[in-house]
Design an enzyme around this catalytic site. Structure first.
Site, PDB file in Angstrom:
ATOM      1  N   GLY A 274       0.869  -1.048   0.564  1.00 31.53           N
ATOM      2  CA  GLY A 274       0.101  -0.497  -0.223  1.00 31.53           C
ATOM      3  C   GLY A 274       1.074   1.158  -0.211  1.00 31.53           C
ATOM      4  O   GLY A 274       0.246   1.830   0.004  1.00 31.53           O
ATOM      5  N   ASP A 275       2.173   1.132   0.227  1.00 34.15           N
ATOM      6  CA  ASP A 275       3.009   2.306   0.085  1.00 34.15           C
ATOM      7  C   ASP A 275       4.542   2.149  -0.906  1.00 34.15           C
ATOM      8  O   ASP A 275       3.752   0.755  -2.685  1.00 34.15           O
ATOM      9  CB  ASP A 275       3.336   2.579   1.200  1.00 34.15           C
ATOM     10  CG  ASP A 275       3.432   4.143   1.419  1.00 34.15           C
ATOM     11  OD1 ASP A 275       4.838   4.907   0.328  1.00 34.15           O
ATOM     12  OD2 ASP A 275       2.697   4.703   1.905  1.00 34.15           O
ATOM     13  N   ASP A 276       5.169   2.318  -0.765  1.00 39.72           N
ATOM     14  CA  ASP A 276       6.754   2.033  -2.155  1.00 39.72           C
ATOM     15  C   ASP A 276       7.016   0.657  -2.173  1.00 39.72           C
ATOM     16  O   ASP A 276       6.968   0.182  -0.126  1.00 39.72           O
ATOM     17  CB  ASP A 276       7.408   2.944  -1.685  1.00 39.72           C
ATOM     18  CG  ASP A 276       7.130   4.758  -1.306  1.00 39.72           C
ATOM     19  OD1 ASP A 276       6.485   5.242  -2.462  1.00 39.72           O
ATOM     20  OD2 ASP A 276       7.419   5.570  -0.765  1.00 39.72           O
TER      21      ASP A 276
END
Length: 494
Positions: A274-276
């Site tokens: 859900g992020d990098d």
């Protein structure tokens, strides 16, 4: 003999008994992934092979002594807390650090535990059907001080919960297995963070700091409360063969975040986040500037990433100690917001320079290239507005992207131009509904060569009709020349 490791009386006894069986030689809302869903997922690499009680594996260092977690009273039923057993096992095995090192074998089962510390000259090895389950109780995680290069926690002003697996000032640490699983069970943490109920920053799954000689390989990581893998202030690191999975709707579940680290090799990883997927960092504003420890000599290759709301590889935004000599190649991006993203802001200071990326394939992207000089967030109001970041010598080449909404969003800082940008041999196919402005460029300079669709005027064609390659270093980083040893071990028969 079951209590051998508890009652070692002398070094002589250890040496006599060490070879008696224990020898080791050279979707929508935030729902968790289940470990059982992924034991057959992706390209399973057969880096560990077992024959009965024996197994072999690849590692930076082999071990002379071994023990199994169940010898310390652990119960793998998924319900019983094994925090004391893990801590006791590591403590007892730590006495072998000067005598060939030790290995803790985690057998098949579901092993619930709170945080525990690692030790030097130590291997944690997970059986293919072993699942380490992170406790969801805040009381199982000590509150520790913020990192000095950040000045505060990432989630809150105060301290931070210690990671599930933690180590500091260590030498020669290996966390590996046969694609066993470490499940952060992060769902309650995500809810508390979203509702603003946490007093301290969420724990990571692994944080190793001030250490040298780290290997994390051939494992599956699921559902961290926050970042999954965080080496910081460390050197000589190998991270390979990992599957990292978190719901794409949960923020801050970064895959791998090398932070103020030197000489790191990341390869053969599959990350859904859900992020990098990978975020390269080196400290936050005035705290990172003062600490002054860059991330450098970083190699990333054969990475596959899915991150609909973030980057495949992000540089920053916490980059105040500097980021340099980053090399990435053979990268696959699927349904991700951006391929390579540089994030910084006024007040960051530091630099991102000497970045080399080649051989990227991207499918369904919002952006291919994204740079921003206005990322924003600061640890407090005491940052220096005159601390401007230096962004220079950024090289992208040999890339293909399809179903792209916007090829590039490149925004430097007025009066602090991002310079030395090279983009070569890149073919981008647009989505059915692309942005009207395909290349949005401000306060940047450099050149392009053989790029489709036509780039912005600030990045002119260098030699029309001829593809001029960007730079990519020929000499390897030191960690790329390090070869893993083939190691053998077997459980002690009691």
């Amino acid at each position: 003999m079951r209590s051998l490791l508890y009652t070692v009386g002398s070094l002589l006894l250890l040496l006599l008994l060490s070879h008696d069986g224990g020898f080791t030689g050279a979707a929508d809302a935030e729902h968790s992934f289940r470990a059982t869903d992924f034991h057959t997922h992706r390209h399973r690499r057969n880096h560990g092979h077992r024959r009965g009680e024996e197994f072999e594996y690849s590692a930076l260092s082999c071990r002379a002594y071994s023990a199994s977690l169940d010898e310390f009273g652990a119960v793998g039923d998924g319900v019983t807390s094994n925090t004391a057993a893990f801590r006791d096992a590591v403590s007892q095995l730590s006495r072998f650090a000067d005598y060939g090192g030790s290995l803790l074998f985690v057998p098949a089962g579901r092993w619930l535990t709170g945080s525990f510390n690692l030790t030097s000259h130590f291997t944690l090895f997970l059986h293919r059907d072993a699942v380490i389950l992170a406790s969801q109780e805040e009381s199982d995680y000590e509150v520790i001080e913020p990192l000095p290069s950040y000045g505060r926690g990432r989630d809150t002003d105060g301290g931070r919960f210690i990671s599930l697996l933690f180590g500091s000032n260590l030498t020669d640490v290996v966390i590996t297995g046969e694609n066993g699983t470490i499940d952060g069970q992060g769902e309650p943490w995500w809810g508390k963070f979203k509702r603003g109920e946490l007093k301290y920053t969420r724990p990571y799954l692994i944080e190793i700091m001030h250490s040298d000689g780290i290997q994390i390989s051939n494992l599956t990581f699921l559902n961290s409360p926050s970042w999954h893998i965080h080496p910081v202030y460390s050197s000589n690191i190998v991270i390979q063969g990992l599957t990292i999975l978190a719901p794409v709707t949960v923020p801050n579940t970064d895959g791998i975040n090398p932070d103020s680290c030197t000489n790191t090799r990341i390869e053969d990883c599959y990350i859904v986040s859900g992020d990098d997927c990978i975020a390269v960092k080196s400290g936050w504003d005035q705290y990172g500037i003062k600490y002054g420890m860059p991330t450098k000599q970083l190699l990333i290759r054969r990475l596959t990433c899915i991150s609909p709301d973030s980057a495949v590889i992000a540089l920053g935004s916490e980059m105040s100690g500097g980021i340099e000599d980053v090399r990435a190649e053979d990268i696959v991006a699927i349904n991700s917001e951006s391929g390579i993203r540089i994030k910084t802001a006024i007040g960051r200071g530091g630099y991102v320079k000497d970045v080399y990326v080649r051989g990227m394939t991207m499918h369904t992207m919002k952006y291919v290239f994204w740079m921003t000089g206005s990322y924003g967030s600061h640890p407090d109001e005491h940052y220096d507005p005159n601390a401007l970041p230096v962004i220079q010598n950024i090289n992208y080449q040999d890339m293909v992207a399809e179903n792209v909404t916007m090829p590039a969003q490149l925004a430097g800082i007025t009066g602090d131009q991002f310079t030395g940008i090279c983009i070569s041999n890149v073919t981008i196919t647009l989505s059915k509904k692309p942005k009207k402005v395909l290349w949005n460029c401000t306060d940047v300079s450099g050149y392009t060569s053989g790029v489709t669709p036509e780039p912005c005027q600030l990045l002119p064609e260098k030699q029309p009709g001829t593809v001029v390659p960007c730079n990519f270093p020929e000499s390897p980083i030191p960690m790329d020349e390090v070869k893993l040893q083939r190691c053998y071990s077997r459980r002690r028969l009691m």
